[in-house]
Write a protein that holds these residues in place. Structure first.
Motif, PDB file in Angstrom:
ATOM      1  N   TYR A  90       0.879  -1.356  -0.100  1.00 37.01           N
ATOM      2  CA  TYR A  90       0.204   0.043   0.002  1.00 37.01           C
ATOM      3  C   TYR A  90       0.811   1.101   0.238  1.00 37.01           C
ATOM      4  CZ  TYR A  90      -2.596   4.042   1.045  1.00 37.01           C
ATOM      5  OH  TYR A  90      -2.910   5.401   0.949  1.00 37.01           O
ATOM      6  N   LYS A  94       0.699   4.405  -2.710  1.00 36.98           N
ATOM      7  CA  LYS A  94       0.251   5.498  -2.154  1.00 36.98           C
ATOM      8  C   LYS A  94       1.299   6.639  -2.974  1.00 36.98           C
ATOM      9  CE  LYS A  94       0.019   8.697   1.701  1.00 36.98           C
ATOM     10  NZ  LYS A  94       0.283   8.829   3.307  1.00 36.98           N
ATOM     11  N   TYR A 101      -7.918   0.643  -4.253  1.00 40.20           N
ATOM     12  CA  TYR A 101      -7.143  -0.643  -3.580  1.00 40.20           C
ATOM     13  C   TYR A 101      -8.173  -1.498  -3.170  1.00 40.20           C
ATOM     14  CZ  TYR A 101      -2.730  -2.838  -1.837  1.00 40.20           C
ATOM     15  OH  TYR A 101      -1.947  -3.639  -1.547  1.00 40.20           O
ATOM     16  N   CYS A 114     -16.306   1.618  -5.958  1.00 38.36           N
ATOM     17  CA  CYS A 114     -14.930   2.214  -6.226  1.00 38.36           C
ATOM     18  C   CYS A 114     -14.695   2.968  -7.491  1.00 38.36           C
ATOM     19  CB  CYS A 114     -13.884   1.009  -6.218  1.00 38.36           C
ATOM     20  SG  CYS A 114     -12.257   1.369  -6.608  1.00 38.36           S
ATOM     21  N   PHE A 125     -10.942   2.550  -0.617  1.00 39.66           N
ATOM     22  CA  PHE A 125     -10.108   1.241  -0.145  1.00 39.66           C
ATOM     23  C   PHE A 125     -11.086   0.219   0.436  1.00 39.66           C
ATOM     24  CE2 PHE A 125      -7.551   5.118   0.119  1.00 39.66           C
ATOM     25  CZ  PHE A 125      -6.478   4.821  -0.553  1.00 39.66           C
ATOM     26  N   SER A 126     -10.905  -1.042   0.142  1.00 36.85           N
ATOM     27  CA  SER A 126     -11.544  -2.010   0.838  1.00 36.85           C
ATOM     28  C   SER A 126     -11.320  -1.727   2.335  1.00 36.85           C
ATOM     29  CB  SER A 126     -10.887  -3.292   0.795  1.00 36.85           C
ATOM     30  OG  SER A 126     -11.368  -3.911  -0.672  1.00 36.85           O
ATOM     31  N   ILE A 129      -8.406  -2.672   4.306  1.00 37.57           N
ATOM     32  CA  ILE A 129      -7.102  -1.927   4.144  1.00 37.57           C
ATOM     33  C   ILE A 129      -7.216  -0.602   5.017  1.00 37.57           C
ATOM     34  CG2 ILE A 129      -5.896  -0.783   2.288  1.00 37.57           C
ATOM     35  CD1 ILE A 129      -6.629  -3.206   0.604  1.00 37.57           C
ATOM     36  N   ALA A 130      -8.527   0.037   4.654  1.00 36.19           N
ATOM     37  CA  ALA A 130      -8.652   1.327   5.364  1.00 36.19           C
ATOM     38  C   ALA A 130      -8.356   1.506   6.975  1.00 36.19           C
ATOM     39  CB  ALA A 130      -9.958   1.830   4.970  1.00 36.19           C
ATOM     40  N   SER A 197      -5.935  10.430  -1.321  1.00 27.88           N
ATOM     41  CA  SER A 197      -6.675   9.715  -0.088  1.00 27.88           C
ATOM     42  C   SER A 197      -6.491  10.371   1.104  1.00 27.88           C
ATOM     43  CB  SER A 197      -5.646   8.346   0.217  1.00 27.88           C
ATOM     44  OG  SER A 197      -4.253   8.924   0.295  1.00 27.88           O
TER      45      SER A 197
END
Length: 210
Positions: A90, A94, A101, A114, A125-126, A129-130, A197
């Protein structure tokens, strides 16, 4: 015009399933690829709005394709799909300004949401992952919250709920441009990095303070 897309995955079932699903939803699938070299060539040839790339592919990984696009100033926005939840991947994404992602196990469920975010220049982001990403964002300081207007706080609440700028404009009955102006002002006040992000992650990290 429908969103134009190139898809790349070295797993034939995943590639076919995602392509068929998005075609059935009205998206314009311009090309597909089973390795990174093909994926990059398809992006150069078709100049799609979005490229959906598996991270682990032969010849070039999805990240390497994203890096090549970034270095060559291609405007296609990149969405990465992967089984890997590693922090290192990740962090590299970024740096390359990757917009989406998604974990593969949630790809069909999440891909339309998304794409909607990415079309507006906003990240997606899923959730798993977030959750990791929030740990890298500092908690808000009281003076930062106090510097925001009521309208800006309201915008941030909606951002923390994963609403797009278009969603927010419709909910609040204001123009899309007004929402983007608020977003820009908030980024400046909070002194956030100028990345897609940054504002989203700050909002979900500090949601309880909004």
């Amino acid at each position: 015009m429908n969103t134009s897309i190139v898809i790349a995955d070295d797993h034939p079932l995943m590639l076919r399933g995602l392509s068929d699903f998005l075609t059935s939803k009205g998206y314009n699938i311009l090309g597909s690829a089973t390795n990174g070299n093909e994926a990059y060539n398809q992006i150069v040839k078709h100049k799609p709005d979005i490229a959906i790339l598996d991270i682990r592919m032969p010849f070039k990984t999805g990240l390497e394709v994203a890096e090549t696009c970034f270095k060559n100033h291609l405007n296609t926005k990149i969405i990465l799909i992967t089984f890997d939840k590693g922090e290192e991947l990740y962090d590299k994404a970024k740096e390359l300004n990757v917009f989406g992602y998604i974990l593969k196990e949630f790809a069909i469920e999440e891909i339309e949401t998304c794409i909607s975010h990415v079309n507006e220049g906003q990240p997606y982001f899923s959730e798993e992952i977030a959750s990791y990403l929030k740990s890298a964002i500092p908690s808000a300081k009281p003076e930062e919250i106090e510097s925001l207007t009521k309208s800006e706080l309201k915008i941030l609440r909606f951002i923390s709920e994963n609403k797009t700028s278009q969603d927010i404009a419709e909910i609040l009955d204001i123009s899309f441009r007004t929402v983007t102006t608020h977003r820009s002002n908030i980024v400046n006040k909070l002194k956030l990095e100028n990345r897609p992000s940054s504002l989203f992650l700050w909002a979900i990290k500090n949601k309880n303070l909004l």
